[in-house]
Structure formats: structure tokens, C-alpha cells
Enzyme design. Sequence first.
Site, PDB file in Angstrom:
ATOM      1  N   HIS A 148      29.191  16.591 -42.498  1.00  0.00           N
ATOM      2  CA  HIS A 148      27.818  16.915 -42.464  1.00  0.00           C
ATOM      3  C   HIS A 148      27.337  18.292 -41.879  1.00  0.00           C
ATOM      4  O   HIS A 148      26.316  18.537 -42.075  1.00  0.00           O
ATOM      5  CB  HIS A 148      27.293  15.586 -41.330  1.00  0.00           C
ATOM      6  N   ASP A 192      34.025   8.744 -46.938  1.00  0.00           N
ATOM      7  CA  ASP A 192      33.417   8.490 -45.869  1.00  0.00           C
ATOM      8  C   ASP A 192      32.137   7.533 -46.357  1.00  0.00           C
ATOM      9  O   ASP A 192      31.534   7.605 -47.005  1.00  0.00           O
ATOM     10  CB  ASP A 192      33.040   9.369 -45.219  1.00  0.00           C
ATOM     11  N   HIS A 217      29.001   7.559 -44.945  1.00  0.00           N
ATOM     12  CA  HIS A 217      27.961   8.495 -45.143  1.00  0.00           C
ATOM     13  C   HIS A 217      28.044   9.430 -46.228  1.00  0.00           C
ATOM     14  O   HIS A 217      29.367   9.975 -46.694  1.00  0.00           O
ATOM     15  CB  HIS A 217      27.666   9.214 -43.887  1.00  0.00           C
ATOM     16  N   ASP A 264      34.686   4.623 -41.804  1.00  0.00           N
ATOM     17  CA  ASP A 264      33.674   3.719 -41.529  1.00  0.00           C
ATOM     18  C   ASP A 264      32.963   2.900 -42.590  1.00  0.00           C
ATOM     19  O   ASP A 264      32.107   2.403 -42.495  1.00  0.00           O
ATOM     20  CB  ASP A 264      32.468   4.609 -40.923  1.00  0.00           C
TER      21      ASP A 264
HETATM   22 ZN   LIG Z   1      30.801   8.516 -41.854  1.00  0.00          ZN
END
Ligand SMILES: [Zn+2]
Length: 330
Positions: free
Chosen positions: A170, A206, A208, A295
Site C-alpha cells: 500500500h 494479497d 487488498h 488475508d
Molecule cells: Zn491485505
Amino acid sequence: MKVVYSPAHLGHDVSHETYLGQPIPAHEVAERAEIIRSALERDGRYTFQEPTDHGDAPITAVHHPGLVRFLAEAWPALEREHLDREYLVADTYPTFRMFEGMSPDLAAGQPEPTSIAGRVGWWGLDTSNPLVEGTYHAARAAVDVALTTVDLVLAGERAAYGLCRPPGHHAARSMAGGYCFFNNAAIAAEAIVRATGERVAILDVDYHHGNGSQQIFWRRGDVFYASIHADPARQYPFFLGYAHETGEGPGVGENLNLPQPAGLADERYLAAVDRALEAIVARPGSVIVVSLGFDTYGRDPIGDFALTTLFRSRGPRRGSGVPSAGALEM
Ligand SMILES: [Zn+2]
């Protein structure tokens, strides 16, 4: 397989994060990496080594030097300003709407604030990214873990695993966020490009979207970024990660976003993995950097996919016979 690990991540000992304005128990905790480390140690097929120091240059190859400076200075500045906080997080950010209707030059030319409250918003994305006294040292060590993993692969290892914490995908060129401070995978990819002159692919699995990795390589024709993630219409980071984001300039067509619905099960997930791998093997290059966040697992507390561990028994997927360097994300 060789695993690169540093205990320096333990200094990033966060206990709380801020979510929708309230402190909640932190999700991205040291225990997370320690569970992975101990599982790999018990397995017996992994040999561990510590990272070597790679200095500032590989970091500032993808990040603004001001971000490095801010992260190094943040905790001492907080103490100097006598702000008694368990962790540092902003509450004011320079959203693009603040500058709506104004010249882009105005926004681009504003000075970095001088107080820590302003600086942490200036270099940040969100409030779920607590910074503590040991964060900078841990984040630097995570970068060295990623770069030492790159060294192993470039020296001939077929695959190596960098247990990077804090994670990185991120973090954008000039922005920390989402539990991330430096973009370990992007720094690794850039180092591989510079060392080999070859194209590199990043496969981000991931849950996200890796908004930082996308932003860093958005206009680059030599780094392909493919990501399988929760649809940003419902999930963090909300403002990037849609399928129509495909890159610009020399990077046109070098960004592949595969957003997915809630409840995603193994079969459909593996079809998306195949699609990303087919795009990767269709391009030249011999190294893949995997942003390996877990995740996506059905029982993960922050995701809403329904993946199981059963896919482990299926063996290697098509197109996976390429050397890779892994990095931990969240
Ligand atoms: Zn994540």
C-alpha cells in the site's frame, strides 16, 4: 527453500490501530510474522538467514526521499512536541477535494507542514497505519529482507521467501498507508530491473489491492503488475484497484487488476491466478516478485473471501515454473 527473516520487526510492536475514528486492537501485529516463522521452522525444509544492509539507494529508487526522512524523524518529532501518544497516526490528510477547482500547480507546490500532526498527514493515506518508536527500524529491515531475497534469486536460487514485516504494497512513492511504510515488493522489483536489465512481473495475491505498487510502476513499461483482490468498491483501499486501471504512457497495458466479489471460493480464485500467470508468462523476463498476503483465507479477520487451504494439494499451477522472490503483505 531459503527464508530471509529479521527480528527487527518485533520493534514495530503495535497494539492498536484507528478504524473509523476509534482505536481497535491492531490486526497487523508482530505475532502474525512469528506464527509464519515458527511454522516454517517446524516444517524443516526451510533454512533461515538474516538480511544484509543495502543502504538508502534502493529505497529512494522508488520512494520520495522526503518519505524516508519523515519516517526516520517521526517518532523523535512526536517526543519533541511532547505529544504523549501510544502511536502516531494523522487525522488530517490532503485529499484531492481540498484543491477542487484550483490549479494543479497549487496543490503540487504546497510546502510540507512543519508540525508532526501535519507531516504525518502529508506523507500518509489513512488512520489504520500506526507508527511507533521501532517502526522505522523495522521498516528498513523489511526492505533489507526483500533485497536479500532478491540477491538469493539473482545468485541462482529457484525461489526464496522474504518474510517482510511491516508489509509494503500500500506504500506509494510519497505515501505510507495500510500497515505499510516502504514498498518492499516494489523496491525488490526495481532492484531486479536495475541488476538484470530484464522486465520484471509483480504478482500480488494479497486480499487488498496494492495501490502503492500500481502507482509506483503506473507509467513503467518494464514492470508488469498483476493483482487479484477484493473489489475496491467495497474494500480498502477504495479509490484504486478497478479493472479499467491499465497503466499510462509506456506502462499502458502493464497493469492488470482482477477485482473479486465477496465470498470468493477456491475455483474462481484459481481461475484468476491462472489469468494473471498467463499474462505474466506471455511477457519476457525470468523473475516474478510475489506480494504474498494471506488475508484471502476464509477465516482471516479482515477479508471476506472464502478460500480454503485445500488448493495446496493441487501441485504447481500452470506458468509457475519461473523463479520468484516472495514478500509478505497485508
Ligand atoms: Zn491485505
